[in-house]
Design a protein around this motif. Structure first.
Motif, PDB file in Angstrom:
ATOM      1  N   SER A  21      28.927  44.699  60.255  1.00  0.00           N
ATOM      2  CA  SER A  21      30.062  44.344  59.409  1.00  0.00           C
ATOM      3  C   SER A  21      30.788  43.160  60.016  1.00  0.00           C
ATOM      4  O   SER A  21      30.768  42.963  61.230  1.00  0.00           O
ATOM      5  CB  SER A  21      31.040  45.520  59.288  1.00  0.00           C
ATOM      6  OG  SER A  21      30.430  46.646  58.698  1.00  0.00           O
ATOM      7  N   ALA A  23      34.583  41.705  59.482  1.00  0.00           N
ATOM      8  CA  ALA A  23      35.898  41.782  58.847  1.00  0.00           C
ATOM      9  C   ALA A  23      36.615  40.451  59.029  1.00  0.00           C
ATOM     10  O   ALA A  23      36.646  39.906  60.131  1.00  0.00           O
ATOM     11  CB  ALA A  23      36.709  42.903  59.475  1.00  0.00           C
ATOM     12  N   SER A  25      40.014  37.702  58.126  1.00  0.00           N
ATOM     13  CA  SER A  25      41.410  37.569  57.756  1.00  0.00           C
ATOM     14  C   SER A  25      41.828  36.126  57.944  1.00  0.00           C
ATOM     15  O   SER A  25      41.165  35.356  58.648  1.00  0.00           O
ATOM     16  CB  SER A  25      42.291  38.486  58.609  1.00  0.00           C
ATOM     17  OG  SER A  25      42.181  38.146  59.975  1.00  0.00           O
ATOM     18  N   ARG A  72      28.539  41.578  50.373  1.00  0.00           N
ATOM     19  CA  ARG A  72      29.949  41.363  50.669  1.00  0.00           C
ATOM     20  C   ARG A  72      30.810  42.187  49.739  1.00  0.00           C
ATOM     21  O   ARG A  72      30.411  42.499  48.611  1.00  0.00           O
ATOM     22  CB  ARG A  72      30.293  39.876  50.538  1.00  0.00           C
ATOM     23  CG  ARG A  72      30.153  39.317  49.136  1.00  0.00           C
ATOM     24  CD  ARG A  72      30.257  37.792  49.141  1.00  0.00           C
ATOM     25  NE  ARG A  72      31.550  37.326  49.589  1.00  0.00           N
ATOM     26  CZ  ARG A  72      31.803  36.096  50.041  1.00  0.00           C
ATOM     27  NH1 ARG A  72      30.818  35.212  50.106  1.00  0.00           N
ATOM     28  NH2 ARG A  72      33.015  35.749  50.419  1.00  0.00           N
ATOM     29  N   ASP A  73      31.991  42.526  50.224  1.00  0.00           N
ATOM     30  CA  ASP A  73      32.991  43.212  49.423  1.00  0.00           C
ATOM     31  C   ASP A  73      34.233  42.324  49.444  1.00  0.00           C
ATOM     32  O   ASP A  73      34.973  42.315  50.442  1.00  0.00           O
ATOM     33  CB  ASP A  73      33.283  44.595  49.989  1.00  0.00           C
ATOM     34  CG  ASP A  73      34.214  45.408  49.116  1.00  0.00           C
ATOM     35  OD1 ASP A  73      35.027  44.808  48.389  1.00  0.00           O
ATOM     36  OD2 ASP A  73      34.153  46.645  49.169  1.00  0.00           O
ATOM     37  N   ASP A  75      36.951  42.579  47.857  1.00  0.00           N
ATOM     38  CA  ASP A  75      38.220  43.314  47.869  1.00  0.00           C
ATOM     39  C   ASP A  75      38.606  43.755  49.273  1.00  0.00           C
ATOM     40  O   ASP A  75      39.792  43.907  49.577  1.00  0.00           O
ATOM     41  CB  ASP A  75      38.131  44.531  46.954  1.00  0.00           C
ATOM     42  CG  ASP A  75      38.042  44.139  45.489  1.00  0.00           C
ATOM     43  OD1 ASP A  75      37.438  44.889  44.707  1.00  0.00           O
ATOM     44  OD2 ASP A  75      38.578  43.063  45.124  1.00  0.00           O
ATOM     45  N   LYS A  76      37.595  43.949  50.119  1.00  0.00           N
ATOM     46  CA  LYS A  76      37.840  44.372  51.499  1.00  0.00           C
ATOM     47  C   LYS A  76      37.725  43.225  52.497  1.00  0.00           C
ATOM     48  O   LYS A  76      37.850  43.437  53.704  1.00  0.00           O
ATOM     49  CB  LYS A  76      36.855  45.478  51.888  1.00  0.00           C
ATOM     50  CG  LYS A  76      37.029  46.760  51.103  1.00  0.00           C
ATOM     51  CD  LYS A  76      36.067  47.831  51.582  1.00  0.00           C
ATOM     52  CE  LYS A  76      36.284  49.144  50.821  1.00  0.00           C
ATOM     53  NZ  LYS A  76      35.339  50.205  51.261  1.00  0.00           N
ATOM     54  N   ASN A  77      37.459  42.010  51.995  1.00  0.00           N
ATOM     55  CA  ASN A  77      37.309  40.836  52.870  1.00  0.00           C
ATOM     56  C   ASN A  77      36.272  41.081  53.967  1.00  0.00           C
ATOM     57  O   ASN A  77      36.470  40.697  55.133  1.00  0.00           O
ATOM     58  CB  ASN A  77      38.650  40.462  53.511  1.00  0.00           C
ATOM     59  CG  ASN A  77      39.661  40.000  52.492  1.00  0.00           C
ATOM     60  OD1 ASN A  77      39.313  39.535  51.399  1.00  0.00           O
ATOM     61  ND2 ASN A  77      40.930  40.137  52.830  1.00  0.00           N
ATOM     62  N   THR A  78      35.177  41.694  53.591  1.00  0.00           N
ATOM     63  CA  THR A  78      34.190  42.107  54.582  1.00  0.00           C
ATOM     64  C   THR A  78      32.783  41.709  54.148  1.00  0.00           C
ATOM     65  O   THR A  78      32.419  41.842  52.981  1.00  0.00           O
ATOM     66  CB  THR A  78      34.261  43.622  54.823  1.00  0.00           C
ATOM     67  OG1 THR A  78      35.579  43.969  55.249  1.00  0.00           O
ATOM     68  CG2 THR A  78      33.277  44.044  55.906  1.00  0.00           C
TER      69      THR A  78
END
Length: 122
Positions: A21, A23, A25, A72-73, A75-78
């Protein structure tokens, strides 16, 4: 401040699976292409897989086609990398990065994570 943080690496046996994963930001994740790269000791960093902002277009290194899946997601910025049927030659540090376009060229990617070690024993 832009941050990309990889996780999910580890020591596994040949044939096992791992899910990495990344993550993120500090940037609008959903507008950027994202890529996974690997770097083995003494070798240059090289593409593993990349995915465009929408998830509709992907590219893979020939060595991982059919075994790895990038997703990728937004909505989860991942960002994710599902790694199946792992081989000893997959052993490397894996990095995620973001970039402006779907490309295999590392220097065209802007921000990078710190990397996560994947070790596959035979």
């Amino acid at each position: 401040q832009v941050q990309l943080v990889e996780s999910g690496g580890g020591l596994v046996q040949a044939g096992d699976s791992l899910r990495l994963s990344c993550a993120t930001s500090g940037r609008t994740f959903r507008t950027y292409t994202m890529g996974w790269f690997l770097q083995a000791p003494g070798k240059e960093r090289e593409i593993v897989a990349a995915i465009d902002w929408s998830g509709s277009s992907t590219l893979y290194a020939d060595s991982v086609k059919g075994r790895f899946t990038v997703s990728r997601d937004n909505d989860k910025n991942t960002l994710y990398l599902q790694m199946n049927s792992l081989k000893p030659e997959d052993t490397a540090v894996y990095y995620c990065a973001d970039g402006p376009m779907l490309t295999r060229t590392p220097r065209l990617y802007n921000y990078w994570g710190q990397g996560t070690q994947v070790t596959v024993s035979s």
